[in-house]
Design a protein around this motif. Sequence first.
Motif, PDB file in Angstrom:
ATOM      1  N   CYS A 266       6.484  -1.113  17.017  1.00 44.54           N
ATOM      2  CA  CYS A 266       5.111  -1.536  16.666  1.00 44.54           C
ATOM      3  C   CYS A 266       5.021  -1.812  15.165  1.00 44.54           C
ATOM      4  O   CYS A 266       4.373  -2.779  14.736  1.00 44.54           O
ATOM      5  CB  CYS A 266       4.105  -0.448  17.029  1.00 44.54           C
ATOM      6  SG  CYS A 266       3.895  -0.233  18.789  1.00 44.54           S
ATOM      7  N   SER A 267       5.676  -0.966  14.369  1.00 48.79           N
ATOM      8  CA  SER A 267       5.626  -1.147  12.909  1.00 48.79           C
ATOM      9  C   SER A 267       6.340  -2.431  12.506  1.00 48.79           C
ATOM     10  O   SER A 267       5.923  -3.109  11.559  1.00 48.79           O
ATOM     11  CB  SER A 267       6.260   0.045  12.201  1.00 48.79           C
ATOM     12  OG  SER A 267       5.544   1.201  12.495  1.00 48.79           O
TER      13      SER A 267
ATOM     14  N   ASP B 132       0.231  -4.416   4.059  1.00 50.79           N
ATOM     15  CA  ASP B 132      -0.108  -3.203   4.802  1.00 50.79           C
ATOM     16  C   ASP B 132       1.180  -2.705   5.467  1.00 50.79           C
ATOM     17  O   ASP B 132       1.533  -3.129   6.563  1.00 50.79           O
ATOM     18  CB  ASP B 132      -1.177  -3.549   5.852  1.00 50.79           C
ATOM     19  CG  ASP B 132      -1.737  -2.317   6.540  1.00 50.79           C
ATOM     20  OD1 ASP B 132      -1.320  -1.208   6.178  1.00 50.79           O
ATOM     21  OD2 ASP B 132      -2.582  -2.484   7.439  1.00 50.79           O
TER      22      ASP B 132
ATOM     23  N   ASN C 241       0.845  -1.206   0.000  1.00 50.23           N
ATOM     24  CA  ASN C 241       0.000   0.000   0.000  1.00 50.23           C
ATOM     25  C   ASN C 241       0.878   1.253   0.000  1.00 50.23           C
ATOM     26  O   ASN C 241       0.823   2.079   0.906  1.00 50.23           O
ATOM     27  CB  ASN C 241      -0.983   0.009   1.179  1.00 50.23           C
ATOM     28  CG  ASN C 241      -0.287   0.002   2.518  1.00 50.23           C
ATOM     29  OD1 ASN C 241       0.886  -0.375   2.607  1.00 50.23           O
ATOM     30  ND2 ASN C 241      -0.975   0.398   3.580  1.00 50.23           N
TER      31      ASN C 241
ATOM     32  N   MET D 168      -1.994  -7.590  -0.999  1.00 47.77           N
ATOM     33  CA  MET D 168      -1.410  -6.270  -0.737  1.00 47.77           C
ATOM     34  C   MET D 168      -0.902  -6.201   0.704  1.00 47.77           C
ATOM     35  O   MET D 168      -1.639  -6.461   1.650  1.00 47.77           O
ATOM     36  CB  MET D 168      -2.407  -5.151  -0.985  1.00 47.77           C
ATOM     37  CG  MET D 168      -1.740  -3.773  -0.839  1.00 47.77           C
ATOM     38  SD  MET D 168      -2.709  -2.410  -1.481  1.00 47.77           S
ATOM     39  CE  MET D 168      -3.849  -2.176  -0.149  1.00 47.77           C
TER      40      MET D 168
ATOM     41  N   MET E 160       3.490   0.054   7.210  1.00 48.21           N
ATOM     42  CA  MET E 160       3.349   1.286   7.979  1.00 48.21           C
ATOM     43  C   MET E 160       4.334   2.333   7.435  1.00 48.21           C
ATOM     44  O   MET E 160       5.255   2.010   6.694  1.00 48.21           O
ATOM     45  CB  MET E 160       3.620   1.039   9.464  1.00 48.21           C
ATOM     46  CG  MET E 160       2.722  -0.034  10.085  1.00 48.21           C
ATOM     47  SD  MET E 160       0.961   0.155   9.717  1.00 48.21           S
ATOM     48  CE  MET E 160       0.565   1.684  10.540  1.00 48.21           C
ATOM     49  N   HIS E 161       4.136   3.571   7.839  1.00 46.02           N
ATOM     50  CA  HIS E 161       5.031   4.648   7.389  1.00 46.02           C
ATOM     51  C   HIS E 161       6.229   4.798   8.330  1.00 46.02           C
ATOM     52  O   HIS E 161       7.279   5.264   7.925  1.00 46.02           O
ATOM     53  CB  HIS E 161       4.275   5.978   7.331  1.00 46.02           C
ATOM     54  CG  HIS E 161       3.192   5.999   6.306  1.00 46.02           C
ATOM     55  ND1 HIS E 161       1.992   5.337   6.480  1.00 46.02           N
ATOM     56  CD2 HIS E 161       3.124   6.581   5.084  1.00 46.02           C
ATOM     57  CE1 HIS E 161       1.239   5.527   5.414  1.00 46.02           C
ATOM     58  NE2 HIS E 161       1.897   6.273   4.556  1.00 46.02           N
ATOM     59  N   THR E 162       6.021   4.435   9.569  1.00 45.16           N
ATOM     60  CA  THR E 162       7.090   4.570  10.556  1.00 45.16           C
ATOM     61  C   THR E 162       7.830   3.237  10.676  1.00 45.16           C
ATOM     62  O   THR E 162       7.358   2.199  10.188  1.00 45.16           O
ATOM     63  CB  THR E 162       6.508   4.959  11.926  1.00 45.16           C
ATOM     64  OG1 THR E 162       5.480   4.027  12.262  1.00 45.16           O
ATOM     65  CG2 THR E 162       5.908   6.343  11.896  1.00 45.16           C
TER      66      THR E 162
ATOM     67  N   LYS F 213       4.076  -5.212  13.237  1.00 49.08           N
ATOM     68  CA  LYS F 213       3.020  -5.213  12.226  1.00 49.08           C
ATOM     69  C   LYS F 213       3.547  -5.859  10.931  1.00 49.08           C
ATOM     70  O   LYS F 213       2.858  -6.657  10.284  1.00 49.08           O
ATOM     71  CB  LYS F 213       2.582  -3.762  11.971  1.00 49.08           C
ATOM     72  CG  LYS F 213       1.692  -3.545  10.777  1.00 49.08           C
ATOM     73  CD  LYS F 213       0.280  -4.016  11.001  1.00 49.08           C
ATOM     74  CE  LYS F 213      -0.584  -3.736   9.792  1.00 49.08           C
ATOM     75  NZ  LYS F 213      -1.859  -4.451   9.840  1.00 49.08           N
TER      76      LYS F 213
ATOM     77  N   ARG G 218       7.962   7.774   0.634  1.00 46.78           N
ATOM     78  CA  ARG G 218       6.665   7.487   1.239  1.00 46.78           C
ATOM     79  C   ARG G 218       6.795   7.263   2.735  1.00 46.78           C
ATOM     80  O   ARG G 218       5.846   7.389   3.493  1.00 46.78           O
ATOM     81  CB  ARG G 218       6.079   6.278   0.513  1.00 46.78           C
ATOM     82  CG  ARG G 218       4.789   5.738   0.989  1.00 46.78           C
ATOM     83  CD  ARG G 218       5.001   4.577   1.947  1.00 46.78           C
ATOM     84  NE  ARG G 218       3.757   3.890   2.181  1.00 46.78           N
ATOM     85  CZ  ARG G 218       3.493   3.200   3.275  1.00 46.78           C
ATOM     86  NH1 ARG G 218       4.382   3.109   4.257  1.00 46.78           N
ATOM     87  NH2 ARG G 218       2.343   2.576   3.409  1.00 46.78           N
ATOM     88  N   MET G 219       7.994   6.905   3.179  1.00 46.33           N
ATOM     89  CA  MET G 219       8.202   6.602   4.595  1.00 46.33           C
ATOM     90  C   MET G 219       8.302   7.898   5.401  1.00 46.33           C
ATOM     91  O   MET G 219       8.544   8.973   4.875  1.00 46.33           O
ATOM     92  CB  MET G 219       9.459   5.746   4.769  1.00 46.33           C
ATOM     93  CG  MET G 219       9.396   4.417   4.030  1.00 46.33           C
ATOM     94  SD  MET G 219       7.981   3.392   4.489  1.00 46.33           S
ATOM     95  CE  MET G 219       8.619   2.575   5.954  1.00 46.33           C
ATOM     96  N   ASP G 220       8.138   7.734   6.713  1.00 41.53           N
ATOM     97  CA  ASP G 220       8.110   8.918   7.576  1.00 41.53           C
ATOM     98  C   ASP G 220       9.496   9.538   7.747  1.00 41.53           C
ATOM     99  O   ASP G 220       9.676  10.742   7.592  1.00 41.53           O
ATOM    100  CB  ASP G 220       7.525   8.510   8.937  1.00 41.53           C
ATOM    101  CG  ASP G 220       7.518   9.669   9.910  1.00 41.53           C
ATOM    102  OD1 ASP G 220       7.069  10.754   9.514  1.00 41.53           O
ATOM    103  OD2 ASP G 220       7.983   9.488  11.046  1.00 41.53           O
TER     104      ASP G 220
END
Lengths: 423, 550
Positions: free
Chosen positions: B100-101, B92, B67, B90, B94-96, B104, B206-208
């Motif tokens: 936690c990421s 999922d 995503n 797809m 994360m941006h960070t 995930k 796209r990443m933080d």
Amino acid sequence: MSGIVDKFGKAVYSLLQKDPEKARCLLSLGFRAKRLEYMYFPGKMNKASRMAASCTSRSMIDALTHPGDSAIVSLFTPSEILHSVGITPYSCEGLGCFLSGAFLERPFLEYAEREGISDTFCSYHKTFIGAAEEKLLPKPLFIISTSLACDANALTFRRLSNHFDVPHFVIDVPYEISEDSVSFVESEMRMMKKFVEENTKRKVDDELLSQILARSQRSMDYYERYLTLSKGKSIMRDLNDGMFACFMLHNLLGTRESEEYARKCVDVAEKASPSSAVNLLWIHSTPFWMENVRAITDFNENVAVVGCDMAYEGLLKADCSNPYRAMAERLVYSAFNGPVMRRIERGINEARRLGADGAVWFCHWGCKHTLGGATLAKRKFEEAGIPLLILPGDGCDRRHGGYGQVETRLGAFVEMLSERRGS
Amino acid sequence: MNEIHYICKYTPVELIYALGGNPVPLNSMLPSFPLSDQVVEPNICGYGKSIVEECLSGRVKRLVLVNCCDSIKSVYDVLSEWNGLDFLFMFDLMHTTSECSKKKMESELKRFLKSWSEYGNAQFDKARFFSAFNHEEGVDGEYIALSGGRVGDELERLARESLSLPVRNLTCVSSRFLPPPDENIPEENLLSWYASSLLAQMPCMRMDDVLARRHIFEDERVKGIVYHTVKFCDFYNFEYSTLKNNTDLPLLKIETDFTTQSLGQLETRLDAFDETLSKVRKKDERRVGNMRAKGYYAGIDSGSTSTDVVVIDQDGRIVASKIIPTGSGSAKSAGKALSEALSAIGISLDEIVATVSTGYGRDRITHFDKSITEITCHAKGAFFLDPEVRTIIDIGGQDSKVILLGDDGEVVNFVMNDKCAAGTGRFLDFMARTLELTLPEMSAIGLDWKEDITISSMCTVFAESEVVSLVAENKAVPDIVHGLDVAVATKTLSLVRRIGGREKYMMTGGVARNEGVVRELGRLLGSSIEVSDKAQLVGAFGAALFAKEL
């Protein structure tokens, strides 16, 4: 009137080149004058709309005049923690609308594009970046943004955090719709609490926060009731209503004014007489600057924009005893999170609840989420028996043009719906 | 067998391989998107449309997405609804990259493992997993960094062919590198390690947290940057916006819609960029040029609208010139223009010692000695006419370009408009026709304006409808034309600002003859603009000067 405002916008921009502080004062003076107009010369606006317009104006004035107590946030950032410690949140969509309303968007858009930001980037964000980097906006205390619904957030707020040299907190929202995702965001909301405490030197009181969340819930409940009651009612509305409702139910959600606004919405709907207008559900933001579109939609007994998905996307029932989880649920279960079918299905349900004859899927230039879902939405709405118009345009950028095109498409769509209703 | 396409560097390629799949990056540029255009609105990024096209055409059967952005999420929505792929997944992401990421990511890896295992009845093969890790692409010596948004295979190939130095593609899937795991890592920790390792890659925009991306441009071996952005993808313009003000490296900014349609124009830019990097060759050319015999030299600028010829003598004086419409064939028009120019002064073709072609059609004029891009030729011609010129603003039929010159007349930087007629000669041409004016009339009438009308739209189509509306409102034609002049000048100003244009300014190209545009642009720049009486011939003149140096 637009001629005077145009001159005002030019005067503010001209002053900005010499003295940003004075330009900011002049702009806030203009916003104050507009607020007085909303309060005392509201024209045909209903009392709930007047209140929303006035409260939103005040939050923009506060952002300009009390930057030490203000934070820049993305539109969907839950703001109750900020309200609990007396910080005013303001979004780029909110301020972008007000700057565009003051005919000030163009120089800031041109500035951003000169700096190399693409012409396909969201105009609300570009206006906001231009206003910040050209020093119209004061340095905020900090910035908080979410990744929900909009790629532009990650780019704009990271850039502005560098520009203002202020801390930036990101609420990263998983795409997956699940309780695990809610737990993920809940932990981020708790980190946000710490971030706010550290950067304001003020303690977030959990009990007070629960009370504010309870108020948020009451506001959402009232607004839900309003949506149900407003079906088939003649309510004086204009194209701004949806955006004002959006601001009241997002960045201002949790305030007393937000609850009062939602209660007034119910009151307006209860007292309204029956309507025979062609009813439109509006998807995404509204091109409030297009007077020819407003000639079709505003305070018109024959045509009404009865709802806007920017306002209702996050309405839900949450358990306020855990305020952090309640805020997290609003993000994860937002109609804008996950597959676009969630947004489409929510739209179809709302169209039915509101008695909409058709829906307008407004493809705000730069919003890839809305653009990407348009064709699928058209098919799904029409399979559900609700005609849908895909309307390309821009919510903020006058340079986008297309006056004639937009008016023709919308006009023809309304004519088609009228005919459909008659047959 | 088991070919599975992927689009993003964060895809667990090694895991796919360990499960018996054959992961293939989906990175081809297509000529157009006829199938995609039926199911997706046109204004999303071309790469997203190319994925849909590849799937709907049946070339892709199994696909793993991430995503990455709103456009890719839309692609997933469309393909899910279509339901025509054998396998679609797809991630999922994360941006960070917080703990936690990472957790995930690990749970996403497990979700994929389950999904792919169910589809292919596959088992995880640990040895295959370990063997899937590649060592980083080795680079010896200096190179050109191909950076920014995703670069398709065809564009990468073009860059490698056009540039003299080796090219390193550092965009998206092409820059994927994961270090191999420690062989002693316990199996129960393998996915956790893998999730962290995937997230520890050089971040995309796209990443933080993108701070690590500065290493791309700080490598001492980088001698130039070709920075690419994809139309309707906004991520990398932000990096470019900062980079352009903070690098001393030669920087070429290009944009594509991820189709192969614009590769011709890009070839011109890449060639010109290579020319600016090749100073040694230029000195050699001068040395050889001085040894030439007496005679005449011809330069020809084969543009989209007109074909211009300049013939000079050994002292660089223009002895003949000709401008004719390009018509249907570049080579035919070039031959015609040259013979007309020569017959006007009674010189035969045999007396022409050397010829250089430039402009869009330059490579199709095969009987000329050499072809050089119009950017380098414009610089050459303008600097010869006035050595104080540092910024050339050239607005032609379909291109606007701004060229920044150094003190020796060398091209320091340049920028061109991207695949849009806004602000070009064609825009004005279109508007003149709408107002039923000739171009000379339009040039003059806009000077006599009274009301300051703003033309809001820069899109040619919308601007036409705006102009028609203004005519219907009985607005005076001079005022409308002035509004158009300001619109073109504003668009051009942004190009000038983008590369830090500085005095002295010279304007060339057909639009230089439009006094209204020149005046408004001068006002916006706060500086006078020199317009040579040879404004339209500068490219051909530069080519002739190069011919003299052959």
